[in-house]
Scaffold this motif. Structure first.
Motif, PDB file in Angstrom:
ATOM      1  N   ARG A   1       0.797  -0.792  -0.124  1.00 16.53           N
ATOM      2  CA  ARG A   1       0.391  -0.056   0.055  1.00 16.53           C
ATOM      3  C   ARG A   1       0.835   0.972  -0.140  1.00 16.53           C
ATOM      4  N   GLU A   2       0.788   2.036  -0.810  1.00 19.44           N
ATOM      5  CA  GLU A   2       1.544   3.349  -0.649  1.00 19.44           C
ATOM      6  C   GLU A   2       1.166   4.414  -0.578  1.00 19.44           C
ATOM      7  N   LEU A   3       1.424   5.090  -0.865  1.00 21.76           N
ATOM      8  CA  LEU A   3       1.113   6.760   0.062  1.00 21.76           C
ATOM      9  C   LEU A   3       0.944   7.307  -0.666  1.00 21.76           C
ATOM     10  N   ILE A   4      -0.437   8.599  -1.555  1.00 21.35           N
ATOM     11  CA  ILE A   4      -0.263   8.990  -2.657  1.00 21.35           C
ATOM     12  C   ILE A   4      -0.374  10.572  -2.334  1.00 21.35           C
ATOM     13  N   ALA A   5      -0.600  10.785  -1.058  1.00 24.32           N
ATOM     14  CA  ALA A   5      -1.700  12.089  -0.898  1.00 24.32           C
ATOM     15  C   ALA A   5      -1.583  12.074   1.055  1.00 24.32           C
ATOM     16  N   VAL A   6      -1.019  13.483   2.034  1.00 29.70           N
ATOM     17  CA  VAL A   6      -1.170  13.375   2.728  1.00 29.70           C
ATOM     18  C   VAL A   6      -1.109  14.653   3.594  1.00 29.70           C
TER      19      VAL A   6
END
Length: 116
Positions: free
Chosen positions: A46-51
């Motif tokens: 699961r990859e981070l895309i927007a934080v």
């Protein structure tokens, strides 16, 4: 019981747009929305895309920068991800993440499929 529920996924053609929403419920206090992640293959990472940063600024993965926009409406306990210029490689299950009292919460995911 805190719950995060995503919505807004679906099938869209390349170049199209979608708006994902993540609604938090189950707490009298506002959850701290962390951001959106995606998993492009079953069992994959699961990859981070927007934080959101601690200061409230937003940050994006390079693959989506300039095309995706992260926002939130604290009055509605809702976080959004506006996705434009979608590409086939954006196909994934998208998950929202929130934190309350040090406990991390995830939504169940919403599928986005970009295909002609």
């Amino acid at each position: 019981q805190v719950q995060l529920v995503e919505s807004g996924g679906g099938l869209v053609q390349p170049g199209g747009s979608l708006r994902l929403a993540c609604v938090a419920s189950g707490s009298s206090r506002s959850i701290d929305f962390a951001g959106w992640y995606r998993r492009q293959a079953p069992g994959g990472r699961r990859e981070l895309i927007a934080v959101f940063s601690s200061s409230g600024d937003t940050a994006y993965a390079g693959a989506v920068k300039g095309r995706f926009t992260l926002s939130r409406d604290n009055m509605k306990n809702t976080m959004y991800l506006e996705m434009n210029s979608l590409r086939p490689e954006d196909t994934a299950a998208y998950y929202c993440k929130g934190v309350l009292d040090g406990q991390v919460y995830w939504g169940q995911g919403t599928q986005v499929t970009v295909s002609s």
